[in-house]
Write a protein that holds these residues in place. Structure first.
Motif, mmCIF file in Angstrom:
data_model
loop_
_atom_site.group_PDB
_atom_site.id
_atom_site.type_symbol
_atom_site.label_atom_id
_atom_site.label_comp_id
_atom_site.label_asym_id
_atom_site.label_seq_id
_atom_site.Cartn_x
_atom_site.Cartn_y
_atom_site.Cartn_z
ATOM 1 N N THR A 320 0.850 -1.189 0.000
ATOM 2 C CA THR A 320 0.000 0.000 0.000
ATOM 3 C C THR A 320 0.885 1.238 0.000
ATOM 4 O O THR A 320 1.816 1.338 0.814
ATOM 5 C CB THR A 320 -0.917 0.029 1.237
ATOM 6 O OG1 THR A 320 -1.751 -1.134 1.227
ATOM 7 C CG2 THR A 320 -1.777 1.277 1.249
ATOM 8 N N ALA A 321 0.590 2.160 -0.895
ATOM 9 C CA ALA A 321 1.281 3.451 -0.908
ATOM 10 C C ALA A 321 0.253 4.555 -0.708
ATOM 11 O O ALA A 321 -0.825 4.537 -1.311
ATOM 12 C CB ALA A 321 2.020 3.657 -2.225
ATOM 13 N N ILE A 322 0.586 5.512 0.140
ATOM 14 C CA ILE A 322 -0.285 6.642 0.448
ATOM 15 C C ILE A 322 0.533 7.921 0.269
ATOM 16 O O ILE A 322 1.609 8.060 0.867
ATOM 17 C CB ILE A 322 -0.832 6.551 1.881
ATOM 18 C CG1 ILE A 322 -1.589 5.225 2.086
ATOM 19 C CG2 ILE A 322 -1.735 7.741 2.192
ATOM 20 C CD1 ILE A 322 -1.906 4.918 3.526
ATOM 21 N N ASN A 323 0.045 8.843 -0.553
ATOM 22 C CA ASN A 323 0.746 10.104 -0.767
ATOM 23 C C ASN A 323 2.218 9.853 -1.081
ATOM 24 O O ASN A 323 3.119 10.358 -0.415
ATOM 25 C CB ASN A 323 0.614 11.019 0.459
ATOM 26 C CG ASN A 323 1.110 12.423 0.166
ATOM 27 O OD1 ASN A 323 1.183 12.847 -0.981
ATOM 28 N ND2 ASN A 323 1.477 13.145 1.221
ATOM 29 N N THR A 324 2.442 9.054 -2.109
ATOM 30 C CA THR A 324 3.783 8.647 -2.513
ATOM 31 C C THR A 324 3.965 8.978 -3.990
ATOM 32 O O THR A 324 3.035 8.887 -4.780
ATOM 33 C CB THR A 324 3.970 7.143 -2.235
ATOM 34 O OG1 THR A 324 3.892 6.932 -0.824
ATOM 35 C CG2 THR A 324 5.293 6.626 -2.749
ATOM 36 N N GLN A 325 5.190 9.361 -4.366
ATOM 37 C CA GLN A 325 5.409 9.843 -5.731
ATOM 38 C C GLN A 325 5.158 8.768 -6.774
ATOM 39 O O GLN A 325 4.540 9.018 -7.806
ATOM 40 C CB GLN A 325 6.832 10.387 -5.872
ATOM 41 C CG GLN A 325 7.090 11.073 -7.194
ATOM 42 C CD GLN A 325 8.516 11.559 -7.307
ATOM 43 O OE1 GLN A 325 9.459 10.794 -7.184
ATOM 44 N NE2 GLN A 325 8.677 12.864 -7.509
ATOM 45 N N SER A 326 5.639 7.553 -6.535
ATOM 46 C CA SER A 326 5.459 6.478 -7.502
ATOM 47 C C SER A 326 5.426 5.144 -6.784
ATOM 48 O O SER A 326 5.844 5.031 -5.626
ATOM 49 C CB SER A 326 6.582 6.493 -8.553
ATOM 50 O OG SER A 326 7.848 6.317 -7.946
ATOM 51 N N ALA A 327 4.972 4.124 -7.484
ATOM 52 C CA ALA A 327 4.812 2.803 -6.863
ATOM 53 C C ALA A 327 6.113 2.012 -6.986
ATOM 54 O O ALA A 327 6.942 2.023 -6.080
ATOM 55 C CB ALA A 327 3.646 2.067 -7.504
ATOM 56 N N ILE A 328 6.306 1.311 -8.102
ATOM 57 C CA ILE A 328 7.536 0.547 -8.350
ATOM 58 C C ILE A 328 8.315 1.292 -9.419
ATOM 59 O O ILE A 328 7.916 1.319 -10.581
ATOM 60 C CB ILE A 328 7.239 -0.886 -8.830
ATOM 61 C CG1 ILE A 328 6.156 -1.533 -7.972
ATOM 62 C CG2 ILE A 328 8.519 -1.701 -8.871
ATOM 63 C CD1 ILE A 328 6.489 -1.667 -6.512
ATOM 64 N N ARG A 329 9.412 1.910 -9.040
ATOM 65 C CA ARG A 329 10.168 2.729 -9.982
ATOM 66 C C ARG A 329 11.487 2.054 -10.337
ATOM 67 O O ARG A 329 12.236 1.622 -9.440
ATOM 68 C CB ARG A 329 10.452 4.113 -9.399
ATOM 69 C CG ARG A 329 11.124 5.032 -10.417
ATOM 70 C CD ARG A 329 11.389 6.421 -9.898
ATOM 71 N NE ARG A 329 12.020 7.232 -10.929
ATOM 72 C CZ ARG A 329 12.597 8.412 -10.723
ATOM 73 N NH1 ARG A 329 12.589 8.950 -9.516
ATOM 74 N NH2 ARG A 329 13.152 9.077 -11.719
ATOM 75 N N ILE A 330 11.769 1.955 -11.633
ATOM 76 C CA ILE A 330 13.053 1.446 -12.101
ATOM 77 C C ILE A 330 13.898 2.631 -12.547
ATOM 78 O O ILE A 330 13.461 3.437 -13.365
ATOM 79 C CB ILE A 330 12.858 0.440 -13.245
ATOM 80 C CG1 ILE A 330 12.025 -0.751 -12.752
ATOM 81 C CG2 ILE A 330 14.204 -0.026 -13.789
ATOM 82 C CD1 ILE A 330 11.637 -1.720 -13.839
ATOM 83 N N LYS A 331 15.118 2.723 -12.010
ATOM 84 C CA LYS A 331 16.001 3.859 -12.285
ATOM 85 C C LYS A 331 17.337 3.338 -12.813
ATOM 86 O O LYS A 331 18.029 2.570 -12.135
ATOM 87 C CB LYS A 331 16.234 4.684 -11.015
ATOM 88 C CG LYS A 331 14.970 5.272 -10.424
ATOM 89 C CD LYS A 331 15.250 6.223 -9.270
ATOM 90 C CE LYS A 331 15.697 5.530 -8.022
ATOM 91 N NZ LYS A 331 15.796 6.460 -6.859
#
Length: 476
Positions: A320-331
């Protein structure tokens, strides 16, 4: 060789007292034996291994007033208890109080146990923190090129280590370090709160971690790790306070954690550019399960950007993500080399997000000019399914690399409800290829709808998921 070879769990209620002499300090080390000892209190806790011997920090001169330094007490206690490694191991109990300390190193076959209302406070006296060379897979410190400070709680080349408690607290008192970082006054990289290196069979669980100077939990070059039941909290504007960063590790289980962070809640890494390529140790066989994240400026789970040793077989579910920029980010970026492949994600609940899907091929910070511009990362086999997102600004930003497209992206059964501040272009896709099924809003042309199907999620059980905790006794 068995995974998590255990000690014999023949514990019964009782105590035989031993007296050790450490300098001029008399230390009572309690041993679980066959005699009944009702004069002592006993509680139970779950752990990968139970310990035969037990001592309390106050036995070594510890003072829990929040002002007196306990660095010598912690170091003396662990040094003394290390002799029991071959005789059933030992546990050091941190009782209620505020225990100010500088950094200390753990030992093998050892448990550090924080009782309820026990608080370990990290010293803000910079002279107490050792100076270390850069990590070999990084080549330099992240804050500064010259190296790094040691971590508050650390260990190297260890086997069978438990850091746990009844929701005791470790407070990094990071404001001192954050201020120096913002003012550009650091000559070394800030300390981590907990770092375990080159080790095997590690448990970090059932604690509250506060205000780390930078990353909170950093297992590196290690294997067979369980991180469970942590509350990790830092101000959302604190710099680089990642929650949990498995780094060039294998067989890891992260679950049942709550993280509020100024950076990524979980960041999976494996080395930086030419140093990570040369070191060549991937992060693989990682489970991330039942984690809640709050991070307005960063990701719930980031893969990279330091991924030059490779990241493979990551299984993410029920987050669960709340007020978060992104979920699963690949960089990643040109010069990283390495790979991110066979990533499996399912059952996410996302509330108030800037991006649901974000893959970046231009995350271009480099340790030095020595990186190879021909070292292109491989990103392939990225699978997402069963996602519900509300109040979203952008559905996706997927940016591969020209002449190095990111392939085999699969998204299925995903419902994204955009916010009133929605952007007209919901799916921004370049240099990527894949397929989708039952996704709203409609994805970009590079991810065409291919009918009804589910993106894959592995059915096999990783060995780390077969590890069961024992029920251990704490005598005090």
């Amino acid at each position: 060789m068995k995974l998590w070879p255990g000690l014999q769990n023949s514990y019964v209620i009782g105590v035989v007292s031993l007296v050790l002499v450490l300098g001029s300090v008399n230390v009572n080390v309690k041993v679980v034996g066959s005699r009944v000892g009702n004069e002592l209190n006993s509680i139970q806790y779950p752990a990968i291994s139970c310990r035969k011997h037990s001592a309390v920090l106050t036995d070594f001169g510890g003072v829990g007033d929040g002002k007196t330094s306990n660095t010598k007490a912690f170091r003396s206690a662990i040094s003394s208890l290390s002799k029991y490694a071959s005789d059933g191991g030992a546990q050091l109990i941190v009782p209620p109080g505020k225990w100010l300390t500088g950094p200390f190193n753990l030992t093998s076959h050892f448990t550090l146990f924080l009782q309820q209302d026990a608080v370990i406070l990290a010293s803000q006296d910079e002279s107490e923190w050792p100076n270390l060379p850069p990590l070999p897979s990084y080549g330099r410190g992240r804050d500064a090129p010259n190296g790094r400070f040691g971590s508050l709680i650390s260990g190297t080349h260890l086997t069978d280590v438990v850091i746990t408690g009844k929701n005791g607290t470790i407070d990094g008192q990071g404001s001192y370090w954050w201020n120096k970082f913002h003012k550009g006054q650091l000559k070394l990289t800030r300390p981590y709160l907990i770092e375990i290196m080159y080790s095997d069979q590690i448990q970090i669980s059932y604690l509250t971690l506060l205000n780390s100077p930078t990353w909170f939990v950093h297992p590196i070059y290690s294997s067979n790790i369980i991180i469970q039941g942590l509350n990790i909290i830092a101000p959302v504007d604190s710099p680089n306070t990642d929650g949990i960063n498995p780094d060039s590790c294998s067989n890891i289980r992260i679950q049942d954690c709550y993280i509020v962070s100024g950076d990524d809640c979980i960041a999976v890494k494996s080395g930086w550019d030419e140093y990570g390529i040369r070191f060549g140790r991937p992060t693989q066989h990682l489970i991330i399960r039942k984690v809640t994240c709050v991070s307005p400026d960063s990701a719930m789970v980031a893969l990279g950007s330091e991924m030059s040793g490779g990241i493979e077989d990551v299984r993410v579910e029920d987050l669960t993500a709340i007020n978060t920029q992104s979920a699963i980010r690949i960089k990643t970026a040109i010069g990283r080399g390495g790979y991110v492949k066979n990533i499996f994600v399912r059952r996410l609940i996302l509330k108030t997000m800037k991006y649901v899907f974000w893959i970046t091929g231009t995350y271009g910070s480099h340790p030095d000019p020595g990186y190879d511009p021909k070292a292109l990362p491989v990103v392939t086999g990225i699978n997402y399914r069963d996602i519900v997102a509300t109040n979203v600004t952008y559905s996706a930003r997927l940016e591969g690399i020209s002449n190095d497209p990111f392939t085999e992206i699969c998204i299925s059964n995903t419902s994204i409800q955009v916010s009133e501040q929605r952007k007209k272009l919901q799916w921004n896709c370049t240099n990527v290829a894949g397929i989708t099924s039952n996704v709203t809003p409609d994805p970009c042309e590079l991810l065409p709808n291919k009918g009804q199907f589910e993106c894959p999620f592995p059915n096999d059980i990783l060995p780390i998921d077969n590890v069961q905790f024992k029920t251990c006794n704490l005598l005090y």
